[in-house]
Scaffold this active site. Structure first.
Site, short mmCIF file in Angstrom:
data_model
loop_
_atom_site.label_atom_id
_atom_site.label_comp_id
_atom_site.label_asym_id
_atom_site.label_seq_id
_atom_site.Cartn_x
_atom_site.Cartn_y
_atom_site.Cartn_z
N THR A 114 52.71 1.78 -1.88
CA THR A 114 51.32 1.63 -2.30
C THR A 114 51.00 2.61 -3.43
O THR A 114 50.48 2.22 -4.48
CB THR A 114 50.37 1.83 -1.09
OG1 THR A 114 50.75 0.90 -0.08
CG2 THR A 114 48.92 1.58 -1.48
N ARG A 120 44.22 6.87 0.25
CA ARG A 120 44.76 6.55 1.58
C ARG A 120 44.42 7.70 2.51
O ARG A 120 44.68 8.86 2.18
CB ARG A 120 46.27 6.34 1.52
CG ARG A 120 46.90 6.29 2.90
CD ARG A 120 48.34 5.86 2.86
NE ARG A 120 48.47 4.44 2.55
CZ ARG A 120 49.62 3.78 2.61
NH1 ARG A 120 50.73 4.40 2.94
NH2 ARG A 120 49.67 2.49 2.33
#
Ligand code: NCD
Length: 301
Positions: free
Chosen positions: A55, A104
């Site tokens: 990611t 995140r």
């Protein structure tokens, strides 16, 4: 889209999804031609407070391929948050340096909180056991490349840790926009899909039933999210619940796809990687054009 941030898959309409898939496909062509400079002068701030390979690196690659630059913080122990700074302040500051933030966090709902304080668009790169909407879009993009989603019947089976697996939560919401998609959830009871993601027409299994193996068009497998279990004994009981090997995959439809957000641990044997159904490495690759499309979208480019 109903806001400049990307926080939950619930925010996408069908026309948003169609537009993003189309734009990601255009970005794939642009990538083949060597990238673009539309983000020249723009900066992505990448704040990753949980482990990440795909990611974060695909967000960073996406920004570089768009001609922009990246600043990143990847370990909370090096962040001023360890000095007692609250996340709200970090976001205000980084929002003053960067034009867009990918974040995140370990805590469900924290990306939404970040967006509340951020002066620039926030992209949720996974909030605890909550959501992972940009992953859902690259999953959709991969499915759309191989299957006529929305035009033909498509049986999608989610397998593994459906309770804590945030990628599942986000993808399920996206798939609800497509006619003809039948969804099966395959997991031991303790990690079954939470009720909030379930509808009456879905099928629930506790084992890798023959029907799931032989009739699915897409199997979306996931890792047991060890770090999110409160009870390690429970994790030990389920950790080997489903293991895809060549023998199982050879019983699948020849044109079926196995997707997995990765990382895998032991749930897909390496012998499966060379079988035609294995699409998970290509899926990870699709993270770049999809995230290029999303960065361009939230920056209004
Ligand atoms: C997933 C995640 O972080 O939720 N990985 C990813 O982003 N590709 C899945 C996982 O960690 O199992």
């Amino acid at each position: 889209m109903d806001c400049q941030h990307i926080l939950s898959s619930a925010q996408f309409s069908r026309s948003d999804l169609d537009r993003i898939v189309k734009r990601a496909s255009d970005m794939e062509e642009i990538l083949l031609a060597g990238g673009t400079k539309i983000c020249d002068g723009k900066i992505l701030g990448a704040l990753f407070y949980e482990p990440s390979t795909r990611t974060r690196l695909s967000f960073e690659t996406a920004m570089h391929r768009l001609g922009g630059r990246v600043i990143s913080e990847t370990d909370v122990t090096f962040s001023s948050q360890t000095k007692g700074e609250v996340m709200e302040d970090t976001i205000r500051i980084v929002g003053g340096y960067a034009d867009v933030i990918a974040i995140r966090t370990k805590v469900k709902g924290e990306a939404k909180l970040a967006a509340h304080y951020s002066p620039v668009p926030v992209l949720n790169g996974g909030d605890g056991a909550g959501e992972h909407p940009t992953q859902a879009l690259l999953d959709l993009y991969t499915i759309a490349k191989h299957h006529k989603i929305g035009e033909e019947k498509l049986k999608v089976s989610f397998v593994g840790d459906l309770k804590y697996g945030r990628t599942v939560h986000s993808l399920v919401k996206v798939l609800r926009h497509y006619e003809g998609v039948e969804i099966c959830f395959v997991a031991p009871e303790v990690i079954q899909i939470p009720d909030e993601y379930l509808t009456e027409s879905d099928k629930i299994f506790h084992e890798l039933h023959d029907e799931v193996v032989t009739q699915s068009d897409v199997i979306y497998d996931t890792r047991m999210q060890k770090e999110r279990f409160d009870d390690m004994e429970q994790f030990q009981e389920v950790k080997n619940a489903f293991i895809f090997d060549a023998e199982i995959v050879e019983r699948m439809k020849a044109n079926a796809s196995i997707l997995h957000p990765l990382p895998r641990v032991n749930e897909i044997r390496q012998e499966v990687d060379t079988l035609p159904q294995a699409k998970y490495f290509e899926q990870a690759q699709n993270g770049v054009p999809v995230r290029m499309a999303l960065i361009a979208e939230v920056l209004g480019l």
